[in-house]
Design a protein around this motif. Structure first.
Motif, PDB file in Angstrom:
ATOM      1  N   CYS A  22     -31.625 -12.087 -35.086  1.00 29.78           N
ATOM      2  CA  CYS A  22     -30.840 -11.301 -34.131  1.00 29.78           C
ATOM      3  C   CYS A  22     -31.834 -10.423 -33.390  1.00 29.78           C
ATOM      4  O   CYS A  22     -32.338  -9.438 -33.944  1.00 29.78           O
ATOM      5  CB  CYS A  22     -29.811 -10.463 -34.873  1.00 29.78           C
ATOM      6  N   ALA A  23     -32.129 -10.811 -32.169  1.00 31.31           N
ATOM      7  CA  ALA A  23     -33.116 -10.093 -31.379  1.00 31.31           C
ATOM      8  C   ALA A  23     -32.412  -9.180 -30.380  1.00 31.31           C
ATOM      9  O   ALA A  23     -31.417  -9.564 -29.767  1.00 31.31           O
ATOM     10  CB  ALA A  23     -34.017 -11.073 -30.642  1.00 31.31           C
ATOM     11  N   ALA A  24     -32.956  -7.994 -30.238  1.00 30.05           N
ATOM     12  CA  ALA A  24     -32.362  -7.010 -29.335  1.00 30.05           C
ATOM     13  C   ALA A  24     -33.222  -6.813 -28.107  1.00 30.05           C
ATOM     14  O   ALA A  24     -34.454  -6.883 -28.172  1.00 30.05           O
ATOM     15  CB  ALA A  24     -32.178  -5.678 -30.047  1.00 30.05           C
ATOM     16  N   SER A  25     -32.565  -6.559 -27.009  1.00 32.00           N
ATOM     17  CA  SER A  25     -33.261  -6.187 -25.782  1.00 32.00           C
ATOM     18  C   SER A  25     -32.459  -5.095 -25.094  1.00 32.00           C
ATOM     19  O   SER A  25     -31.296  -4.866 -25.409  1.00 32.00           O
ATOM     20  CB  SER A  25     -33.424  -7.390 -24.859  1.00 32.00           C
ATOM     21  N   GLY A  26     -33.122  -4.409 -24.182  1.00 32.34           N
ATOM     22  CA  GLY A  26     -32.452  -3.347 -23.440  1.00 32.34           C
ATOM     23  C   GLY A  26     -32.606  -1.991 -24.082  1.00 32.34           C
ATOM     24  O   GLY A  26     -32.606  -0.972 -23.409  1.00 32.34           O
ATOM     25  N   ARG A  27     -32.697  -1.986 -25.388  1.00 32.45           N
ATOM     26  CA  ARG A  27     -32.829  -0.729 -26.121  1.00 32.45           C
ATOM     27  C   ARG A  27     -33.271  -1.075 -27.529  1.00 32.45           C
ATOM     28  O   ARG A  27     -32.909  -2.129 -28.050  1.00 32.45           O
ATOM     29  CB  ARG A  27     -31.492   0.004 -26.145  1.00 32.45           C
ATOM     30  N   THR A  28     -33.966  -0.173 -28.151  1.00 27.74           N
ATOM     31  CA  THR A  28     -34.431  -0.463 -29.503  1.00 27.74           C
ATOM     32  C   THR A  28     -33.285  -0.504 -30.507  1.00 27.74           C
ATOM     33  O   THR A  28     -32.308   0.234 -30.394  1.00 27.74           O
ATOM     34  CB  THR A  28     -35.455   0.596 -29.950  1.00 27.74           C
ATOM     35  N   LEU A  29     -33.432  -1.403 -31.478  1.00 29.54           N
ATOM     36  CA  LEU A  29     -32.466  -1.500 -32.569  1.00 29.54           C
ATOM     37  C   LEU A  29     -32.823  -0.583 -33.728  1.00 29.54           C
ATOM     38  O   LEU A  29     -32.064  -0.481 -34.679  1.00 29.54           O
ATOM     39  CB  LEU A  29     -32.450  -2.934 -33.118  1.00 29.54           C
TER      40      LEU A  29
END
Length: 118
Positions: A22-29
């Motif tokens: 599950c990779a996040a973009s736009g803001r840190t997880l």
């Protein structure tokens, strides 16, 4: 805003393994607790596992305990679900979501299909 993208699903035989990401973009997880859910055809969405933002605490549902492991790499802004000893009843679309534990989880991925054949 956080965009979550799951990957790593596929078709595997019973007893096999897969690792979902599950990779996040736009803001840190890194400040979010993150959870995995799954939904099989005709069934309600089911909680699978969750992990605190620090990675220090994890929760696994009884149905997958001992077979699946949730982990995270905050440097890569990614949460994983290692799935071993897969069974046909694990067949479902798997979703990651955040922030787990909040009144409303605002961020969901599009899901990744896992199919386990007997």
């Amino acid at each position: 805003q956080v965009q979550l993208v799951e990957s790593g699903g596929g078709e595997v035989q019973s007893g096999g393994s897969l690792r979902l990401s599950c990779a996040a973009s736009g803001r840190t997880l890194t400040t979010f607790n993150v959870a995995w859910f799954r939904q099989a055809p005709g069934k309600d969405r089911e909680f699978v596992a969750a992990i605190f933002w620090s990675g220090s605490t994890t929760y696994h549902s009884d149905s997958i305990k001992g077979r699946f492991t949730i982990s995270r790499d905050n440097a890569k802004n990614t949460v994983y679900l290692q799935m071993n000893s897969l069974r046909p009843e694990d067949t479902a679309v798997y979703y990651c979501a955040a922030p787990w534990g909040a009144a409303k989880m605002d961020y969901w991925g599009q899901g990744t299909q896992v199919t386990v054949s007997s």
